[in-house]
Write a protein that holds these residues in place. Structure first.
Motif, PDB file in Angstrom:
ATOM      1  N   MET A  11       0.833  -1.211   0.000  1.00  0.00           N
ATOM      2  CA  MET A  11       0.000   0.000   0.000  1.00  0.00           C
ATOM      3  C   MET A  11       0.862   1.252   0.000  1.00  0.00           C
ATOM      4  O   MET A  11       0.567   2.234  -0.692  1.00  0.00           O
ATOM      5  N   ASP A  15       0.228   3.866  -3.257  1.00  0.00           N
ATOM      6  CA  ASP A  15      -0.447   5.166  -3.232  1.00  0.00           C
ATOM      7  C   ASP A  15       0.039   6.068  -2.104  1.00  0.00           C
ATOM      8  O   ASP A  15      -0.555   7.105  -1.832  1.00  0.00           O
ATOM      9  N   LEU A  17      -0.177   6.080   1.057  1.00  0.00           N
ATOM     10  CA  LEU A  17      -1.245   6.470   1.975  1.00  0.00           C
ATOM     11  C   LEU A  17      -0.786   6.504   3.416  1.00  0.00           C
ATOM     12  O   LEU A  17      -1.433   7.104   4.260  1.00  0.00           O
ATOM     13  N   ALA A  22       0.282   6.990  10.804  1.00  0.00           N
ATOM     14  CA  ALA A  22      -0.281   5.658  10.508  1.00  0.00           C
ATOM     15  C   ALA A  22       0.667   4.569  10.974  1.00  0.00           C
ATOM     16  O   ALA A  22       0.233   3.515  11.451  1.00  0.00           O
ATOM     17  N   VAL A  66      -9.064   2.584  14.600  1.00  0.00           N
ATOM     18  CA  VAL A  66     -10.087   3.309  13.824  1.00  0.00           C
ATOM     19  C   VAL A  66     -10.477   4.540  14.652  1.00  0.00           C
ATOM     20  O   VAL A  66     -11.344   4.443  15.546  1.00  0.00           O
ATOM     21  N   ARG A 170     -17.583   9.204   6.805  1.00  0.00           N
ATOM     22  CA  ARG A 170     -16.537   8.695   5.931  1.00  0.00           C
ATOM     23  C   ARG A 170     -16.644   7.167   5.851  1.00  0.00           C
ATOM     24  O   ARG A 170     -17.442   6.541   6.556  1.00  0.00           O
ATOM     25  N   THR A 171     -15.796   6.603   5.006  1.00  0.00           N
ATOM     26  CA  THR A 171     -15.744   5.135   4.891  1.00  0.00           C
ATOM     27  C   THR A 171     -14.534   4.625   5.678  1.00  0.00           C
ATOM     28  O   THR A 171     -13.663   5.400   6.074  1.00  0.00           O
ATOM     29  N   PHE A 172     -14.529   3.279   5.887  1.00  0.00           N
ATOM     30  CA  PHE A 172     -13.362   2.653   6.514  1.00  0.00           C
ATOM     31  C   PHE A 172     -12.234   2.575   5.496  1.00  0.00           C
ATOM     32  O   PHE A 172     -12.459   2.217   4.323  1.00  0.00           O
ATOM     33  N   SER A 173     -11.010   2.985   5.905  1.00  0.00           N
ATOM     34  CA  SER A 173      -9.868   2.900   4.997  1.00  0.00           C
ATOM     35  C   SER A 173      -9.449   1.444   4.809  1.00  0.00           C
ATOM     36  O   SER A 173      -9.825   0.557   5.584  1.00  0.00           O
ATOM     37  N   ARG A 174      -8.675   1.237   3.778  1.00  0.00           N
ATOM     38  CA  ARG A 174      -8.201  -0.114   3.495  1.00  0.00           C
ATOM     39  C   ARG A 174      -7.341  -0.645   4.640  1.00  0.00           C
ATOM     40  O   ARG A 174      -7.407  -1.821   5.000  1.00  0.00           O
ATOM     41  N   MET A 175      -6.506   0.239   5.229  1.00  0.00           N
ATOM     42  CA  MET A 175      -5.679  -0.213   6.340  1.00  0.00           C
ATOM     43  C   MET A 175      -6.547  -0.582   7.542  1.00  0.00           C
ATOM     44  O   MET A 175      -6.309  -1.589   8.229  1.00  0.00           O
ATOM     45  N   GLU A 176      -7.591   0.243   7.804  1.00  0.00           N
ATOM     46  CA  GLU A 176      -8.471  -0.057   8.922  1.00  0.00           C
ATOM     47  C   GLU A 176      -9.175  -1.406   8.735  1.00  0.00           C
ATOM     48  O   GLU A 176      -9.276  -2.213   9.665  1.00  0.00           O
TER      49      GLU A 176
END
Length: 720
Positions: A11, A15, A17, A22, A66, A170-176
């Motif tokens: 990841m 991108d 991110l 993080a 999260v 918001r949405t849940f991130s890919r890492m989350e």
């Protein structure tokens, strides 16, 4: 963790991110996962069986990775299809509350909510991807903008659900999502592991309870004298352990063709509707007996059981049944143990295994009672029936108790074993050598001998008979005695190829046959002692008779001696007064002299016989003088020649002199009669360590061999 690090690297490269912040969150997540794993590993140790601590770490870790979220976990029972409300664990704003049931909270999972949908689909459900489902009103009132539901799955079984609530739009991130997947797996393992440990502990507690009950059953066997009492106690115990409603023992009859009711137990039950069931009949218990396998029937109304079910009680409707065969160590079918319940599916395989153990206790009780009854019967026969009848009964009894088709009892005579009693194919009087035979090996080694197949065993002497009768296994034990190292014989049983018997595979069979062998020895020894006692009684009776006759004869001879004694006196008186007449008449003088001589001899004979009737008085005796006196009194014919040797050198012996003369005279006269007045009699003497030996031989025909054993019988004479 290697998988997580690899995905995060991908990841970051793709991108960009991930920031330093993080990375910190990632390190915190890794530390949380390690802590959760350690907590899960402690489940089952130090009396920790709950997953609550592990789940609390999961929700606390989840809200840290999260930001701005709250989390709730419910356990789920997939069999009942229900969430376990008391299992609720939460972390985050407005979620820390105790919940025990409906009406005490407003956030329980809805029937058509995200949690139910995640369970049904067995995958993650995100609220912003499900347009047809609204956020729970309770959480909507708290400002929740997005919900994520993650099913906790282990070995394809849903064990719970993790709810994640976002107050940010918001949405849940890919890492989350990636990190939450790891927390989900940890939570699933915690619940599954706790359930497994709880199940194991329940099983252990149940097994401990079953063992205690089985120990109680074992004590019941030793404390009950009547078989029916023991069976009823075992039945009641089995009903308590399985939850059954009705139980029954049916045992085989002597012919092995019917199952007969022996004991039953249950609540408000009367006698069974059917007392006797044929083995070849159409019933469930007969089916179990024929197949010798336990059976669990969840529904008696289902095919094919509905057609063969016999109601135990006409007034009650039974729906499930558990039946096990009663098979002893020898492979013999003793009967069937059966439990029933009005509830469908009341019994399972675990209860079947438990009931098989109870059946083993029942078989032990049946065997002990049968053996005790048999030994009591044998003990009665030993003292009331002839030995042969007792031995025949023992061989038949051994076959019955050990499920054998043939029994044989051999007695030892020098280097051979002769068949004394049998049940089956042997012929009475058969002989086998002591050395090299199966029965002989048991005698020589003084221990039980087992043969797996007598048809091919070189130690078995009748392989032709074994093949013809289809005998297979054999068990032979010695007939041991206390007063002799060499057993008096052997006792064996033989199974048929078609029989399911497996005797000699357990110590019980050897002990049973050894018990019966001891009774066989007791019967033989008792018969021998009875014969000796009868012979002693006969000899005593004869001796008492002779003693009485001796008293009478002694009295008679005493009076006769007195009367005969006057004859010589009167003859002498006549001779003194009538001498001139006697000198003138020779005939008269000779007759008076002969009368006087005969009277004197009669008196001597009376005195001699009186001496035999009096008790023997021991005194020093010269053998040579007594032999000479006997020869003088015997009046042997001229053709008889007597030779003596070694008599003059013999020492004095302590004996009754007159009795010894009488014995020698009788032997000499018997020898003369045997040679019919013509032959040679040899009398020799020799000295041994503690006695003197006199041998009197003649050249007559001798005594026939068949009469040798009767020579010293007081009442026997070989003369016609």
């Amino acid at each position: 963790m290697t998988k997580i690090t690899g995905l995060i690297d991908q990841m970051r490269k793709k991108d960009n991110l991930l920031s330093d912040e993080a990375d910190v969150r990632l390190l915190e997540a890794v530390a949380s996962l390690n802590q959760i794993s350690s907590t899960i590993n402690r489940i089952g140790s130090d009396d920790v069986i709950s997953s609550e601590d592990s789940l609390r770490l999961v929700v606390e870790s989840a809200i840290r990775v999260v930001p701005g979220s709250s989390a709730v976990i419910y356990s789920y029972d997939e069999i009942r299809g229900e969430f376990d409300v008391p299992s609720r664990v939460s972390a985050g704003q407005d979620t820390e509350k105790e919940v025990s049931g409906p009406g005490e909270n407003d956030d329980l999972p809805r029937e058509n909510g995200f949690g139910r949908r995640a369970v049904a689909r067995r995958r993650n459900v995100l609220s912003y991807e499900e347009a047809d489902v609204d956020i729970h009103p309770y959480y909507g009132s708290l400002g929740v903008k997005a919900v994520g539901c993650f099913p906790l799955i282990v070995v394809e079984q849903v064990v719970g659900v993790l709810y994640m609530y976002l107050c940010e739009d918001r949405t849940f991130s890919r890492m989350e999502l990636l990190l939450l997947d790891n927390f989900v797996n940890q939570a699933a393992m915690a619940i599954y592991h706790a359930r497994r440990m709880s199940s194991i502990r329940r099983d252990l507690a149940r097994k401990e309870d079953e063992l205690n009950r089985l120990n109680r059953a074992g004590m019941l066997i030793s404390s009950r004298l009547q078989l029916e009492e023991t069976l009823e106690s075992i039945l009641q115990l089995a009903l308590d352990m399985t939850g059954g409603h009705y139980g029954i023992f049916r045992l085989m009859d002597k012919d092995g063709k019917h199952l007969v009711t022996r004991a039953f137990a249950g609540t408000d039950m009367t006698r069974p509707k059917t007392e006797v069931l044929p083995i070849d009949g159409n019933s469930i218990m007969a089916y179990v007996a024929r197949n010798r396998q336990p059976i669990v029937i969840p529904d008696l109304m289902a095919e094919p059981w509905s057609k063969v079910y016999y109601p135990l009680d006409a007034g009650m409707q039974m729906r499930s049944e558990l039946a096990v065969p009663l098979i002893n160590a020898s492979g013999r079918l003793e009967g069937v143990l059966n439990l029933e319940s009005p509830e469908p599916g009341a019994f399972d395989e675990n209860q079947s295994h438990m009931l098989q153990t109870m059946a083993t206790f029942a078989v032990t009780a049946i065997q002990e009672v049968r053996l005790l009854d048999a030994l009591q019967e044998v003990a009665r026969l030993i003292f009331s029936q002839p030995c042969q009848l007792v031995l025949d009964h023992l061989t038949s009894l051994a076959c019955d108790l050990l499920n054998a088709s043939v029994g044989a009892l051999w007695l030892r005579y020098d280097s051979e074993l002769i068949l004394e009693s049998s049940f089956g194919g042997f012929i009475h009087g058969e002989q086998v050598p002591l050395n090299g035979s199966l029965a002989g090996e048991a005698v020589i080694n003084r221990e039980a001998v087992v043969a797996d197949d007598v048809r091919i065993d070189p130690r078995f002497h009748r392989q032709d008979l074994a093949r013809a009768q289809k005998w297979a296994r054999a068990l032979v034990v010695p007939l041991l005695t206390i007063d002799s190292e060499m057993p008096m014989g052997a006792f064996g049983v033989y199974s048929s190829e078609s029989d399911p018997g497996r005797f000699a595979e357990s110590d019980w069979d050897k002990k049973v046959l050894t018990f019966l062998a001891h009774f066989a020895v007791l019967a033989i020894q008792n018969e021998t002692r009875q014969q000796e006692l009868r012979a002693a009684q006969e000899q005593r009776s004869v001796a008492e008779t002779f003693a009485a006759v001796g008293d009478i004869a002694s009295n008679l001879l005493h009076h006769l001696n007195n009367k005969v004694g006057t004859i010589p006196v009167r003859v002498q008186s006549i001779q003194d007064k009538c001498m001139p007449a006697l000198e003138a008449d020779a005939y008269l003088a000779n007759n008076l002299t002969e009368i006087e001589r005969c009277a004197m001899e009669a008196m001597q004979t009376v005195r001699d016989n009186l001496s035999h009737l009096r008790p023997i008085r021991l005194e020093p005796v010269c053998i040579e003088a007594r032999v000479a006196e006997a020869l003088h009194s015997a009046h042997l014919p001229p053709a008889i020649i007597v030779k003596t040797d070694g008599l003059s050198h013999l020492p004095l012996v302590m004996a009754g002199g007159q009795s010894l003369t009488f014995v020698f005279a009788n032997l000499i006269e018997n020898a003369s009669d045997a040679m019919q007045g013509n032959g040679v009699i040899a009398i020799t003497g020799s000295t041994r360590k503690n006695w003197v030996e006199i041998a009197i031989k003649d050249n007559g025909p001798g005594i026939p061999p068949e009469l040798h054993d009767r020579i010293f019988e007081l009442t026997y004479s070989g003369r016609a």
